[in-house]
Enzyme design. Structure first.
Site, mmCIF file in Angstrom:
data_model
loop_
_atom_site.group_PDB
_atom_site.id
_atom_site.type_symbol
_atom_site.label_atom_id
_atom_site.label_comp_id
_atom_site.label_asym_id
_atom_site.label_seq_id
_atom_site.Cartn_x
_atom_site.Cartn_y
_atom_site.Cartn_z
ATOM 1 N N LYS A 1 -2.337 13.931 33.164
ATOM 2 C CA LYS A 1 -1.683 12.941 34.018
ATOM 3 C C LYS A 1 -0.712 12.034 33.250
ATOM 4 C CE LYS A 1 -4.134 11.292 37.536
ATOM 5 N NZ LYS A 1 -5.221 10.774 38.400
ATOM 6 N N ASP B 1 -2.150 7.527 43.465
ATOM 7 C CA ASP B 1 -3.542 7.064 43.405
ATOM 8 C C ASP B 1 -3.695 5.674 44.015
ATOM 9 O OD1 ASP B 1 -4.735 9.317 42.286
ATOM 10 O OD2 ASP B 1 -4.325 8.675 40.237
#
Length: 279
Positions: free
Chosen positions: A72, A109
């Site tokens: 990520k 997110d």
């Protein structure tokens, strides 16, 4: 002469390992539900092949991918374009392969976290009071960024290693206050929102040992852990009259923007989706 058949869009989740990921079930549910010709697959890619694979995927028909551990952070350096929120958080979980060949990195997110809060506790107000965030990793950065964005007045961050928490204060400013881990329980008396972004309480991990005596009925308690669905933190919070928010909803909501960009349909997060992912 008949027109050629349209190219079927492909998407997936990139990581190593990815066999445990629930994203293929999640996106597969939506593809079936909306009758979209497309596929979403797990892609376990070795670290030394990551850049080569990402550059090749658009040629194979991929319109984008999700990114999970351990890539990520790394994909930011490989992307041609990085959204402001991905840059601020320092990680991306969604890549869009543009028609011009460029890779656009984004982080959804924080969006998923806020939408899960709003769906589960519709009357939650960011201005209700301070939020306490347990942890200071990538998930915490996404949560802090999103809470500041919607107007939470103060965020108290506590982490087992204080220097990592201090980095959040440096990055996000004076609305973030840092406290020692041993004082985490003392923060709950004044907290309108408590968020666990650590792996504590997850199946196979250590239990949450933060004293929870300060939890009060006005507090909203969110745990990003979703295995088990009700952690010890959420069970105790529920017993104390708090409104609780499990971590599965964040997983579901963070997938919405990517699916919409890749497949052209904004999907709905509902009970049927939760049941499909939990099955």
């Amino acid at each position: 002469m008949n027109d050629p058949l349209p190219r079927i869009p492909l998407a997936g989740v990139v990581g190593s390992p990815v066999a445990h990921s629930r994203s293929p079930v999640l996106h597969g549910h939506w593809l079936h539900r909306y009758g979209i010709q497309g596929h979403y697959v797990p892609l376990d890619i070795a670290e030394d092949r990551l850049e080569t694979a990402l550059r090749l995927l658009p040629d194979l028909g991929f319109v984008g991918v999700n990114v999970t551990i351990p890539y990520k952070e790394r994909v930011l350096a490989l992307a041609d374009l990085v959204s402001d929120r991905a840059s601020l958080i320092g990680a991306a979980n969604t890549l869009i392969f543009r028609p011009d060949g460029k890779i656009h990195a984004d982080n959804t997110d924080g969006y998923g976290f806020i939408e899960n809060l709003r769906q589960t506790v519709p009357d939650w107000k960011p201005s209700a009071g301070p939020a306490t965030v347990l942890g200071a990793g990538g998930a915490a950065r996404a949560v802090v960024a999103s809470l500041l964005d919607v107007g939470v007045p103060e965020i108290c961050v506590t982490n087992r290693t204080r220097p990592r928490a201090e980095m959040l204060r440096e990055n996000f400013g004076n609305r973030v206050q840092v406290y020692d881990w041993v004082k985490a329980g003392n923060l709950l008396d004044d907290s309108a929102l408590l968020v666990n972004t650590t792996s504590l309480g997850m199946t196979g991990k250590a239990e949450m040992r933060v004293p929870l005596d300060g939890l009060h009925p006005g507090c909203v308690v969110s745990d990003l852990v979703y295995a088990p669905l009700e952690t010890r933190l959420l069970r105790i919070a529920r017993e104390r009259g708090c409104r609780t928010v499990d971590g599965l909803g964040m997983l579901l909501h963070q997938a919405v923007p990517g699916f919409e960009r890749w497949f052209g349909r904004r999907p709905e997060v509902d009970a049927a989706l939760r049941e499909a992912v939990l099955a």
